[in-house]
Write an enzyme that holds these catalytic residues in place. Structure first.
Site, PDB file in Angstrom:
ATOM      1  N   ASP A   1       1.336  -1.222   0.241  1.00  0.00           N
ATOM      2  CA  ASP A   1       0.410  -0.194  -0.202  1.00  0.00           C
ATOM      3  C   ASP A   1       0.703   1.842   0.293  1.00  0.00           C
ATOM      4  O   ASP A   1       1.961   0.985  -0.018  1.00  0.00           O
ATOM      5  CB  ASP A   1      -1.376  -0.207   0.876  1.00  0.00           C
TER       6      ASP A   1
ATOM      7  N   HIS B   1       8.383  -6.111  -1.671  1.00  0.00           N
ATOM      8  CA  HIS B   1       7.343  -6.792  -2.175  1.00  0.00           C
ATOM      9  C   HIS B   1       5.993  -5.944  -2.964  1.00  0.00           C
ATOM     10  O   HIS B   1       5.312  -6.457  -3.406  1.00  0.00           O
ATOM     11  CB  HIS B   1       6.467  -7.293  -1.142  1.00  0.00           C
TER      12      HIS B   1
ATOM     13  N   CYS C   1      -1.433  -3.586 -22.673  1.00  0.00           N
ATOM     14  CA  CYS C   1      -0.086  -2.057 -22.343  1.00  0.00           C
ATOM     15  C   CYS C   1      -0.865  -1.170 -23.386  1.00  0.00           C
ATOM     16  O   CYS C   1      -0.675  -2.054 -24.692  1.00  0.00           O
ATOM     17  CB  CYS C   1       0.658  -2.883 -22.160  1.00  0.00           C
TER      18      CYS C   1
ATOM     19  N   GLY D   1       4.829  -4.995  13.087  1.00  0.00           N
ATOM     20  CA  GLY D   1       3.510  -4.732  12.558  1.00  0.00           C
ATOM     21  C   GLY D   1       3.762  -6.277  11.670  1.00  0.00           C
ATOM     22  O   GLY D   1       2.851  -6.188  10.609  1.00  0.00           O
TER      23      GLY D   1
ATOM     24  N   PRO E   1       1.225  -6.680  18.816  1.00  0.00           N
ATOM     25  CA  PRO E   1       0.384  -7.044  20.043  1.00  0.00           C
ATOM     26  C   PRO E   1       0.612  -8.174  20.262  1.00  0.00           C
ATOM     27  O   PRO E   1       0.261  -8.881  21.037  1.00  0.00           O
ATOM     28  CB  PRO E   1      -0.709  -6.541  19.744  1.00  0.00           C
TER      29      PRO E   1
HETATM   30  P1  OAD Z   1       1.776 -11.519   8.501  1.00  0.00           P
HETATM   31  O1  OAD Z   1      -0.107 -10.720   8.577  1.00  0.00           O
HETATM   32  O2  OAD Z   1       1.891 -12.409   8.039  1.00  0.00           O
HETATM   33  O3  OAD Z   1       1.857 -10.348   9.979  1.00  0.00           O
HETATM   34  C1  OAD Z   1       1.112  -9.036  10.650  1.00  0.00           C
HETATM   35  C2  OAD Z   1       0.992  -9.181  11.552  1.00  0.00           C
HETATM   36  O4  OAD Z   1       0.641  -7.735  12.458  1.00  0.00           O
HETATM   37  C3  OAD Z   1       1.195  -9.715  12.780  1.00  0.00           C
HETATM   38  O5  OAD Z   1       2.399 -10.723  13.353  1.00  0.00           O
HETATM   39  C4  OAD Z   1       0.481  -9.633  13.969  1.00  0.00           C
HETATM   40  O6  OAD Z   1       0.306  -9.896  15.216  1.00  0.00           O
HETATM   41  C5  OAD Z   1       0.564  -8.139  13.601  1.00  0.00           C
HETATM   42  N1  OAD Z   1      -1.031  -6.716  13.711  1.00  0.00           N
HETATM   43  C6  OAD Z   1      -1.680  -6.910  13.541  1.00  0.00           C
HETATM   44  N2  OAD Z   1      -2.291  -6.015  14.134  1.00  0.00           N
HETATM   45  C7  OAD Z   1      -1.963  -4.979  14.608  1.00  0.00           C
HETATM   46  C8  OAD Z   1      -1.225  -3.857  14.974  1.00  0.00           C
HETATM   47  N3  OAD Z   1      -2.427  -2.883  15.451  1.00  0.00           N
HETATM   48  N4  OAD Z   1      -0.179  -3.201  14.963  1.00  0.00           N
HETATM   49  C9  OAD Z   1       0.999  -4.111  15.167  1.00  0.00           C
HETATM   50  N5  OAD Z   1       1.116  -5.087  14.518  1.00  0.00           N
HETATM   51  C10 OAD Z   1      -0.179  -5.620  14.381  1.00  0.00           C
HETATM   52  O7  OAD Z   1       2.033  -9.900   7.588  1.00  0.00           O
HETATM   53  P2  OAD Z   1       3.687  -9.125   7.011  1.00  0.00           P
HETATM   54  O8  OAD Z   1       4.649  -9.880   7.778  1.00  0.00           O
HETATM   55  O9  OAD Z   1       3.371  -8.552   6.633  1.00  0.00           O
HETATM   56  O10 OAD Z   1       3.889 -11.261   1.150  1.00  0.00           O
HETATM   57  O11 OAD Z   1       3.387 -10.736   5.671  1.00  0.00           O
HETATM   58  C11 OAD Z   1       4.978 -10.888   5.020  1.00  0.00           C
HETATM   59  C12 OAD Z   1       4.315 -11.370   3.896  1.00  0.00           C
HETATM   60  O12 OAD Z   1       3.721 -11.982   3.730  1.00  0.00           O
HETATM   61  C13 OAD Z   1       3.847 -10.157   3.152  1.00  0.00           C
HETATM   62  O13 OAD Z   1       4.294  -9.107   2.063  1.00  0.00           O
HETATM   63  C14 OAD Z   1       3.237 -10.771   2.187  1.00  0.00           C
HETATM   64  C15 OAD Z   1       2.517 -12.485   3.008  1.00  0.00           C
HETATM   65  O14 OAD Z   1       2.407 -12.725   2.195  1.00  0.00           O
HETATM   66  C16 OAD Z   1       3.187 -11.341  -0.746  1.00  0.00           C
HETATM   67  O15 OAD Z   1       2.396 -10.986  -0.574  1.00  0.00           O
HETATM   68  C17 OAD Z   1       4.806 -11.832  -1.450  1.00  0.00           C
END
Ligand code: OAD
Length: 254
Positions: free
Chosen positions: A106, A121, A158, A198, A225
């Site tokens: 985003d 990504h 395209c 996060g 969290p």
């Molecule tokens: P995840 O969805 O795997 O993890 C989200 C994290 O955010 C979790 O650890 C939650 O505990 C935490 N969380 C939830 N609410 C929150 C809040 N209000 N404040 C802080 N943290 C919070 O997301 P990513 O680790 O970003 O890749 O996922 C990594 C990649 O997996 C993404 O970029 C995507 C996905 O598959 C691709 O699409 C290539």
């Protein structure tokens, strides 16, 4: 109860010259954008990534994949950066150097005024031709897509070569953009504080950045969290949402 920082970590924030923020989907959760995983569910609990987020999925059913990304684009367009983004933008003004490396596709960091955001990504709005790779910025999001994630929409073509326009994101099985990854590794190797906000820390190579920073001497503070794959290695775990955790960091850097 508002969590607080032990003095050693408050000091790390007060004294930091170079902060690197590694953000993940949880950074945008309070703006109403779904995460992928977590105890509350997530996109990958409701949708199968093999059907929607791989080169094979694109080849098999480009209209399904394009429609799903249009749905995600509509969600991001409707969202606003929450207070944690504003805190991060203010923190960036108060430290000599602050960089963001995000796994998010985003544009909320940018809309909060943060500059030089490294997208590991890819970016949801950086569409390109699947054949010739030229950028194809002008894409309409049909209003009905906002409520119909699996509605098939034929990808536009395209204007240069007639190839299909694809989302500007990195799919499973694709490599990260070299320039973004190399820059992230360089910044991880020279920051003195890393804020890991996060992310579940399960997707590599992004999840390896805190280790690189720590080996080079940086302090790692996790803001999340919940427990994650990165929690054990973090020097301090701030069990808070992104907005509460980043507000706390900003307070220390008043
Ligand atoms: P995840 O969805 O795997 O993890 C989200 C994290 O955010 C979790 O650890 C939650 O505990 C935490 N969380 C939830 N609410 C929150 C809040 N209000 N404040 C802080 N943290 C919070 O997301 P990513 O680790 O970003 O890749 O996922 C990594 C990649 O997996 C993404 O970029 C995507 C996905 O598959 C691709 O699409 C290539």
């Amino acid at each position: 109860m508002t969590p607080s920082l032990p003095s050693r970590f408050a000091e790390a924030i007060r004294g930091a010259c170079s902060i690197l923020v590694l953000s993940g989907a949880g950074m945008s959760a309070e703006s109403g954008i779904a995460t992928f995983r977590g105890t509350q569910g997530g996109l990958w609990a409701d949708f199968d990534p093999a059907r929607l987020a791989t080169p094979k999925a694109w080849k098999a059913d480009p209209a399904l994949v394009w429609g799903w990304y249009l749905w995600r684009m509509a969600g991001v367009r409707a969202a606003e950066p929450h207070a944690g983004y504003a805190a991060l933008a203010e923190l960036a003004r108060r430290v000599p150097e602050l960089h963001i490396v995000t796994q998010n596709v985003d544009d909320l960091h940018e809309r909060a005024g943060l500059r030089d955001v490294i997208h590991l990504h890819g970016e949801l709005f950086a569409h390109r031709c699947a054949a010739c790779a030229r950028p194809c910025p002008d894409v309409a999001i049909p209003s009905e897509q906002a409520t119909q994630p699996e509605r098939r929409v034929e990808p536009p073509r395209c204007g240069h070569c007639g190839g299909r326009v694809r989302p500007g994101v990195v799919w499973f099985g694709e490599s990260l953009p070299d320039a973004a990854w190399n820059r992230a590794v360089t910044l991880a190797g020279r920051c003195d504080l890393m804020l890991v906000v996060g992310t579940s820390g399960v997707v590599h190579p992004a999840a390896g950045l805190p280790r690189i920073a720590q080996r080079a001497g940086a302090t790692i503070i996790e803001i999340n969290p919940e427990d994650t794959e990165l929690s054990r290695a973090a020097d301090f775990r701030l069990r808070a949402s992104a907005s509460a955790g980043l507000a706390l960091c900003l307070e220390e850097r008043a």
